[in-house]
Design a protein around this motif. Structure first.
Motif, short mmCIF file in Angstrom:
data_model
loop_
_atom_site.label_atom_id
_atom_site.label_comp_id
_atom_site.label_asym_id
_atom_site.label_seq_id
_atom_site.Cartn_x
_atom_site.Cartn_y
_atom_site.Cartn_z
N TYR A 182 18.93 6.92 -18.56
CA TYR A 182 19.04 6.58 -17.14
C TYR A 182 20.39 5.89 -16.84
CZ TYR A 182 17.94 4.07 -12.80
OH TYR A 182 17.97 3.56 -11.53
N ASP A 223 10.96 0.74 -19.81
CA ASP A 223 11.04 1.08 -18.38
C ASP A 223 9.95 2.11 -18.09
OD1 ASP A 223 11.65 1.89 -15.83
OD2 ASP A 223 13.75 2.41 -16.24
N SER A 263 13.61 -4.82 -7.74
CA SER A 263 13.65 -3.46 -8.27
C SER A 263 13.74 -3.49 -9.79
CB SER A 263 14.91 -2.75 -7.75
OG SER A 263 16.04 -3.51 -8.12
N THR A 264 13.58 -2.32 -10.38
CA THR A 264 13.86 -2.19 -11.82
C THR A 264 15.32 -2.48 -12.09
OG1 THR A 264 12.18 -0.50 -12.04
CG2 THR A 264 13.84 -0.55 -13.74
N ARG A 265 16.15 -2.07 -11.15
CA ARG A 265 17.57 -2.29 -11.36
C ARG A 265 17.91 -3.77 -11.46
NH1 ARG A 265 20.18 1.26 -7.02
NH2 ARG A 265 18.20 2.36 -7.06
N TYR A 294 13.42 9.66 -19.44
CA TYR A 294 14.36 10.06 -18.39
C TYR A 294 15.63 10.54 -19.05
CZ TYR A 294 17.09 9.92 -14.08
OH TYR A 294 17.86 10.26 -12.99
N TYR A 327 8.88 3.64 -15.30
CA TYR A 327 9.22 3.84 -13.89
C TYR A 327 8.31 4.78 -13.11
CZ TYR A 327 11.26 8.14 -15.61
OH TYR A 327 11.41 9.35 -16.20
N THR A 380 12.46 4.74 -22.06
CA THR A 380 11.46 5.15 -21.08
C THR A 380 10.37 5.91 -21.84
OG1 THR A 380 12.94 7.04 -20.69
CG2 THR A 380 12.98 5.27 -19.06
N ARG A 385 11.98 -1.98 -1.84
CA ARG A 385 12.75 -2.84 -2.75
C ARG A 385 11.87 -3.88 -3.42
NH1 ARG A 385 16.21 -1.03 -5.42
NH2 ARG A 385 14.83 0.69 -5.05
N TYR A 428 16.77 -0.12 -24.94
CA TYR A 428 16.20 0.26 -23.64
C TYR A 428 15.64 1.67 -23.78
CZ TYR A 428 16.03 2.42 -19.05
OH TYR A 428 15.62 3.12 -17.93
N THR A 470 8.18 -0.50 -11.20
CA THR A 470 8.76 -0.47 -9.85
C THR A 470 7.76 0.09 -8.85
OG1 THR A 470 10.58 0.41 -8.51
CG2 THR A 470 9.77 1.86 -10.26
N SER A 525 9.11 1.60 -6.27
CA SER A 525 9.96 2.59 -5.61
C SER A 525 9.37 3.98 -5.65
CB SER A 525 11.34 2.65 -6.28
OG SER A 525 12.06 1.49 -5.99
N LYS A 526 8.63 4.29 -6.70
CA LYS A 526 8.05 5.64 -6.84
C LYS A 526 6.62 5.66 -6.31
CE LYS A 526 11.69 6.33 -9.43
NZ LYS A 526 12.85 7.04 -8.96
C1 LIG Z 1 14.36 5.73 -15.23
C2 LIG Z 1 14.40 4.95 -13.95
N1 LIG Z 1 14.22 3.63 -13.99
C3 LIG Z 1 14.28 2.90 -12.86
C4 LIG Z 1 14.54 3.46 -11.64
C5 LIG Z 1 14.83 2.64 -10.40
O1 LIG Z 1 13.87 1.97 -9.88
P1 LIG Z 1 14.26 0.89 -8.76
O2 LIG Z 1 14.34 1.63 -7.47
O3 LIG Z 1 13.12 -0.04 -8.82
O4 LIG Z 1 15.54 0.24 -9.14
C6 LIG Z 1 14.74 4.81 -11.56
C7 LIG Z 1 15.05 5.40 -10.24
O5 LIG Z 1 15.31 6.51 -10.02
C8 LIG Z 1 14.67 5.58 -12.73
O6 LIG Z 1 14.89 6.89 -12.68
#
Ligand SMILES: Cc1ncc(COP(=O)(O)O)c(C=O)c1O
Length: 499
Positions: A235, A310, A209-211, A282, A312, A277, A350, A275, A340, A342-343
């Motif tokens: 974020y 990021d 994940s990005t996290r 965000y 995202y 976006t 994941r 860091y 990511t 995820s979106k």
């Molecule tokens: C700005 C931003 N970065 C990263 C993510 C998370 O991505 P991931 O699910 O890959 O951790 C989010 C998720 O909401 C987000 O809002």
């Protein structure tokens, strides 16, 4: 230890920003549990009856009952037939009194690890951050969720079967900590073509994940006690990752052109990285102007600092083309790019990735190998096929069209139902709409009223550092059909306008 239950203390706890994405009964359960663990509710203290607590909080009795059931199940309270619910004596014995707790808190305020907790200072910081609460069900208006109900699972299933058949037991073994080569190549091709990046497969790391990428950045780029800059507002997942590495966060204000690069230049904190976006800030939705992108890149090149980009949700840009990523403009290789799935696909997958300058590849790969080894090879190879065969781009195109329509449905519903309450900031892209509350409306109060009506309003103010916070909401819409948006918005308006 408190001798009795205090409603105001519970109400304060219920507003904990970390819990805003939870269902109401979970928030009540967490708040009561926190009060018990803190010693604010001592062993033997009687809790109010579910009916009277529900009345005081303006909620359904079932909501409070569900919270009590869970607390009982977890052993935090005992329920006596005909008498009521009490904080468990056994829990009290384990906590060994409030004096010790207060001593621990004082120690902690001085920055020392709390004695007896068994946690390091870093562990304590992580514990206190409360982690990141993910939304586990589709709910109006949870932030940042894509539509998952129409995901082409049949295609995915077919490709996964092909992978299992062709690779046999090889995919059951350990994989490369940097990521499977076919997927790294597919990601690099995608980024170069669609996001204007300049990367090779050797620079890609496939992560969960990005996290995870943020956690790795925090580990590898910031020493404990040292500064890192990040957008304000920004974020929370990034903030928590950096804070958990004991970094000092230096907030840099954002305006309608994105992060203020002049403030970044003026910073004297000694931060090693920033860091941001840039494609879709965000939470404000601003796009970093080209002029500022170039300024940012110039700053990083001159100072030798890192840009953590990021990206995202930039795939979902509805008005014209999205701006190319910063990484592709950065000839001096100071940018670490995070992406990511995820979106674009679904959050439960994941899978995410980062593209790092060549000099960082080994350090990040080693750190990743220490952390969790690698991402499951079967998933990676299935995704590689999904991308190679054109399904990924097709899915993004279909979702972009769907979400653009939902954005209009959402803006129209806000206009219809919430005029005089909020002003939406029309986003050019993304999966959510920032809304600013008009004078006379309180963020905390509206969130509470909406929750009682089964609507989630993710607050904006928690995303700001410092005293100056905008009051509002960040409303997710991409996972909801137009009729679901309308129904929830009408319920929300009724709840907010109720006398
Ligand atoms: C700005 C931003 N970065 C990263 C993510 C998370 O991505 P991931 O699910 O890959 O951790 C989010 C998720 O909401 C987000 O809002």
């Amino acid at each position: 230890m408190a001798k009795s239950f205090e409603l105001d203390t519970l109400k304060m706890r219920l507003n904990d920003a970390n819990w805003q994405q939870l269902d109401l009964h979970q928030r009540i359960q967490r708040a009561l549990r926190a009060l018990i663990l803190d010693g604010a509710l001592g062993p033997g203290v009687k809790l109010p009856a579910t009916r009277s607590l529900a009345q005081s909080l303006g909620l359904a009795r079932d909501t409070v009952e569900n919270a009590y059931v869970q607390l009982h199940r977890d052993g935090f309270i005992v329920r006596r037939e005909g008498s009521g619910s009490y904080v468990s004596e056994a829990i009290g014995a384990e906590l060994k009194g409030g004096a010790r707790r207060r001593a621990r808190q004082q120690e902690h305020r001085r920055g020392a690890p709390p004695p007896g907790s068994g946690l390091s200072r870093r562990g304590r910081l992580i514990f206190e951050s409360g982690g990141v609460a993910d939304q586990q069900a589709v709910k109006a208006f949870a932030t940042g969720l894509p539509e998952t109900r129409t995901f082409p699972t049949d295609v995915w299933e077919r490709l996964q079967r092909q992978v299992l058949k062709s690779c046999r037991s090889n995919v059951l073994l350990h994989g490369d900590p940097q990521g499977a080569e076919p997927l790294r190549k597919a990601i690099a091709d995608y980024l170069n073509l669609e996001r204007g990046a300049k990367v090779s497969a050797e620079q890609i790391l496939v992560l969960s994940s990005t996290r995870q990428a943020l956690f790795l950045c925090a580990q590898l780029l910031v020493d404990a006690g040292k500064a890192i800059m990040m957008e304000n507002p920004g974020y929370f997942g990034a903030r928590k990752a950096f804070e958990s590495a004991e970094a000092r966060i230096v907030p840099i204000d954002v305006d309608e052109q994105g992060i203020r690069v002049d403030l970044l230049r003026a910073d004297r904190s000694g931060a090693n990285a920033v860091y941001l976006t840039p494609s879709h800030q965000y939470p404000t939705g601003a796009t970093l102007s080209l002029e500022r992108r170039l300024e940012l890149i110039g700053w990083a090149a001159e100072t030798g600092k890192w840009i953590i980009e990021d990206d995202y949700d930039s795939e979902f840009h509805y008005d014209g083309l999205p701006t190319a990523c910063v990484q592709g403009l950065d000839a001096r290789q100071r940018t670490i790019y995070l992406g990511t799935f995820s979106k674009t696909l679904y959050p439960g997958l994941r899978m995410g990735y980062m593209a790092v300058p060549h000099e960082l590849v080994s350090a990040f790969t080693f750190a990743r190998s220490i952390m969790d080894g690698h991402t499951p090879p079967i998933l990676q190879l299935t995704l590689a096929r999904f991308m190679e065969d054109g399904h990924y781009n097709a899915h993004i195109r279909a979702m972009r069209k769907l979400y653009a329509g939902r954005r209009e449905a959402m803006l129209a519903a806000i206009d219809r139902h919430l005029a005089g309450i909020v002003v939406p900031l029309r986003p050019q892209g993304g999966l959510q709409i920032p809304c600013l509350l008009q004078a006379g409306w309180s963020e905390a109060e509206t969130i509470r009223q909406a929750a009682a009506a089964g609507v989630q309003l993710p607050g904006l103010s928690r995303l700001y550092a410092g005293e100056e916070k905008r009051q509002g909401w960040l409303l997710g819409y991409a996972s909801l059909a137009a009729h679901e948006i309308e129904a929830a918005m009408s319920r929300l308006a009724q709840a907010l306008r109720a006398p």
